[in-house]
Design a protein around this motif. Structure first.
Motif, PDB file in Angstrom:
ATOM      1  N   ALA A  69      30.762  48.158  35.498  1.00  0.00           N
ATOM      2  CA  ALA A  69      29.851  47.180  34.885  1.00  0.00           C
ATOM      3  C   ALA A  69      30.640  46.183  34.039  1.00  0.00           C
ATOM      4  CB  ALA A  69      28.792  47.898  34.047  1.00  0.00           C
ATOM      5  N   TRP A  70      31.632  46.669  33.280  1.00  0.00           N
ATOM      6  CA  TRP A  70      32.475  45.776  32.501  1.00  0.00           C
ATOM      7  C   TRP A  70      33.261  44.836  33.422  1.00  0.00           C
ATOM      8  CZ3 TRP A  70      37.980  47.084  32.434  1.00  0.00           C
ATOM      9  CH2 TRP A  70      38.745  46.077  31.879  1.00  0.00           C
ATOM     10  N   LEU A  71      33.835  45.385  34.473  1.00  0.00           N
ATOM     11  CA  LEU A  71      34.631  44.555  35.380  1.00  0.00           C
ATOM     12  C   LEU A  71      33.784  43.454  36.028  1.00  0.00           C
ATOM     13  CD1 LEU A  71      36.976  47.175  37.061  1.00  0.00           C
ATOM     14  CD2 LEU A  71      37.618  45.371  35.443  1.00  0.00           C
ATOM     15  N   ASP A  72      32.507  43.712  36.240  1.00  0.00           N
ATOM     16  CA  ASP A  72      31.625  42.689  36.814  1.00  0.00           C
ATOM     17  C   ASP A  72      31.522  41.446  35.927  1.00  0.00           C
ATOM     18  OD1 ASP A  72      31.079  44.145  39.103  1.00  0.00           O
ATOM     19  OD2 ASP A  72      29.158  44.921  38.363  1.00  0.00           O
ATOM     20  N   THR A  73      31.804  41.602  34.631  1.00  0.00           N
ATOM     21  CA  THR A  73      31.695  40.476  33.695  1.00  0.00           C
ATOM     22  C   THR A  73      33.055  40.013  33.166  1.00  0.00           C
ATOM     23  OG1 THR A  73      31.429  41.914  31.757  1.00  0.00           O
ATOM     24  CG2 THR A  73      29.419  41.285  32.950  1.00  0.00           C
ATOM     25  N   GLU A  74      34.115  40.735  33.481  1.00  0.00           N
ATOM     26  CA  GLU A  74      35.468  40.408  33.000  1.00  0.00           C
ATOM     27  C   GLU A  74      35.900  39.040  33.529  1.00  0.00           C
ATOM     28  OE1 GLU A  74      39.051  39.670  31.971  1.00  0.00           O
ATOM     29  OE2 GLU A  74      38.221  41.492  31.063  1.00  0.00           O
ATOM     30  N   SER A  75      36.384  38.184  32.624  1.00  0.00           N
ATOM     31  CA  SER A  75      36.774  36.809  32.981  1.00  0.00           C
ATOM     32  C   SER A  75      37.833  36.753  34.077  1.00  0.00           C
ATOM     33  CB  SER A  75      37.297  36.075  31.745  1.00  0.00           C
ATOM     34  OG  SER A  75      36.277  35.920  30.799  1.00  0.00           O
ATOM     35  N   TYR A  76      38.722  37.731  34.108  1.00  0.00           N
ATOM     36  CA  TYR A  76      39.763  37.711  35.142  1.00  0.00           C
ATOM     37  C   TYR A  76      39.219  38.124  36.510  1.00  0.00           C
ATOM     38  CZ  TYR A  76      43.555  36.772  31.841  1.00  0.00           C
ATOM     39  OH  TYR A  76      44.394  36.189  30.917  1.00  0.00           O
ATOM     40  N   ILE A  77      38.031  38.728  36.531  1.00  0.00           N
ATOM     41  CA  ILE A  77      37.357  39.007  37.808  1.00  0.00           C
ATOM     42  C   ILE A  77      36.521  37.796  38.192  1.00  0.00           C
ATOM     43  CG2 ILE A  77      35.614  40.435  38.962  1.00  0.00           C
ATOM     44  CD1 ILE A  77      38.167  41.957  38.519  1.00  0.00           C
ATOM     45  N   THR A  78      35.674  37.342  37.273  1.00  0.00           N
ATOM     46  CA  THR A  78      34.798  36.215  37.604  1.00  0.00           C
ATOM     47  C   THR A  78      35.599  34.940  37.845  1.00  0.00           C
ATOM     48  OG1 THR A  78      34.409  35.674  35.259  1.00  0.00           O
ATOM     49  CG2 THR A  78      32.856  37.219  36.316  1.00  0.00           C
ATOM     50  N   GLY A  79      36.803  34.854  37.261  1.00  0.00           N
ATOM     51  CA  GLY A  79      37.674  33.703  37.465  1.00  0.00           C
ATOM     52  C   GLY A  79      38.620  33.867  38.639  1.00  0.00           C
ATOM     53  N   ASN A  80      38.447  34.947  39.398  1.00  0.00           N
ATOM     54  CA  ASN A  80      39.248  35.187  40.608  1.00  0.00           C
ATOM     55  C   ASN A  80      40.745  35.283  40.302  1.00  0.00           C
ATOM     56  OD1 ASN A  80      39.355  35.719  43.368  1.00  0.00           O
ATOM     57  ND2 ASN A  80      39.750  33.589  43.872  1.00  0.00           N
ATOM     58  N   VAL A  81      41.075  35.856  39.142  1.00  0.00           N
ATOM     59  CA  VAL A  81      42.475  36.022  38.745  1.00  0.00           C
ATOM     60  C   VAL A  81      43.034  37.305  39.341  1.00  0.00           C
ATOM     61  CG1 VAL A  81      44.052  36.290  36.787  1.00  0.00           C
ATOM     62  CG2 VAL A  81      42.106  34.711  36.621  1.00  0.00           C
ATOM     63  N   TRP A  82      42.410  38.442  38.986  1.00  0.00           N
ATOM     64  CA  TRP A  82      42.885  39.727  39.510  1.00  0.00           C
ATOM     65  C   TRP A  82      42.485  39.861  40.970  1.00  0.00           C
ATOM     66  CZ3 TRP A  82      40.696  43.036  34.949  1.00  0.00           C
ATOM     67  CH2 TRP A  82      41.543  42.932  33.846  1.00  0.00           C
ATOM     68  N   GLN A  83      43.456  40.058  41.829  1.00  0.00           N
ATOM     69  CA  GLN A  83      43.210  40.204  43.260  1.00  0.00           C
ATOM     70  C   GLN A  83      43.275  41.658  43.714  1.00  0.00           C
ATOM     71  OE1 GLN A  83      42.585  37.309  45.313  1.00  0.00           O
ATOM     72  NE2 GLN A  83      42.262  36.562  43.245  1.00  0.00           N
ATOM     73  N   ASN A  84      43.926  42.494  42.917  1.00  0.00           N
ATOM     74  CA  ASN A  84      44.078  43.911  43.239  1.00  0.00           C
ATOM     75  C   ASN A  84      43.879  44.677  41.946  1.00  0.00           C
ATOM     76  OD1 ASN A  84      45.453  46.497  43.429  1.00  0.00           O
ATOM     77  ND2 ASN A  84      46.225  45.795  45.390  1.00  0.00           N
ATOM     78  N   ILE A  85      42.909  45.595  41.947  1.00  0.00           N
ATOM     79  CA  ILE A  85      42.582  46.324  40.722  1.00  0.00           C
ATOM     80  C   ILE A  85      42.634  47.819  41.002  1.00  0.00           C
ATOM     81  CG2 ILE A  85      40.832  46.741  38.951  1.00  0.00           C
ATOM     82  CD1 ILE A  85      39.709  43.956  39.889  1.00  0.00           C
ATOM     83  N   GLN A  86      43.325  48.539  40.130  1.00  0.00           N
ATOM     84  CA  GLN A  86      43.335  49.995  40.184  1.00  0.00           C
ATOM     85  C   GLN A  86      42.620  50.511  38.941  1.00  0.00           C
ATOM     86  OE1 GLN A  86      47.826  50.075  40.814  1.00  0.00           O
ATOM     87  NE2 GLN A  86      47.162  52.003  41.740  1.00  0.00           N
ATOM     88  N   ILE A  87      41.793  51.528  39.137  1.00  0.00           N
ATOM     89  CA  ILE A  87      41.109  52.207  38.046  1.00  0.00           C
ATOM     90  C   ILE A  87      41.523  53.668  38.136  1.00  0.00           C
ATOM     91  CG2 ILE A  87      38.885  52.820  37.023  1.00  0.00           C
ATOM     92  CD1 ILE A  87      37.695  50.426  38.628  1.00  0.00           C
ATOM     93  N   ILE A  88      42.206  54.150  37.112  1.00  0.00           N
ATOM     94  CA  ILE A  88      42.769  55.499  37.146  1.00  0.00           C
ATOM     95  C   ILE A  88      42.279  56.269  35.925  1.00  0.00           C
ATOM     96  CG2 ILE A  88      44.906  56.839  37.204  1.00  0.00           C
ATOM     97  CD1 ILE A  88      46.257  54.107  38.115  1.00  0.00           C
ATOM     98  N   PRO A  89      41.487  57.338  36.121  1.00  0.00           N
ATOM     99  CA  PRO A  89      41.093  58.161  34.974  1.00  0.00           C
ATOM    100  C   PRO A  89      42.347  58.761  34.328  1.00  0.00           C
ATOM    101  CG  PRO A  89      39.811  58.734  36.922  1.00  0.00           C
ATOM    102  CD  PRO A  89      40.921  57.843  37.376  1.00  0.00           C
TER     103      PRO A  89
END
Length: 104
Positions: A69-89
């Motif tokens: 949910a946070w990533l859906d609003t993160e500026s680097y996502i909405t601004g198409n900056v991050w192209q590859n994202i890893q989420i690691i617990p």
């Protein structure tokens, strides 16, 4: 629950321009999230040329859905900056527990 987020920027010629255009929103949110304890630490990754080309952070959310949910609003996502994202617990080591904000 804690998560490591690794966001790698695109490698096209406009990637740094997109990052700089979205940076103000990203930094404003990070400042607030650091105060509330949602983000424990964050850093920009640098390429061989010294330019920023990604981000790494440790965040705290109730679960993976909160992260998404946070990533859906993160500026680097909405601004198409991050192209590859890893989420690691992850689990914060005892020596670094002071970084975690305790809520009453």
């Amino acid at each position: 629950m804690h998560f490591i987020i690794i966001g790698k920027d695109g490698n096209d010629e406009e990637a740094l321009d997109r990052r700089m255009a979205a940076r103000e929103g990203h930094m404003a949110y990070s400042e607030l999230a650091a105060k509330t304890g949602e983000q424990l630490i964050a850093a920009a990754m640098l390429g061989a040329d010294g330019n920023m080309n990604g981000s790494i952070m440790i965040v705290e959310f109730d679960d993976i859905d909160g992260v998404k949910a946070w990533l859906d609003t993160e500026s680097y996502i909405t601004g198409n900056v991050w192209q590859n994202i890893q989420i690691i617990p992850c689990k914060i080591a005892p020596a670094f527990q002071h970084l975690i904000k305790k809520t009453a």
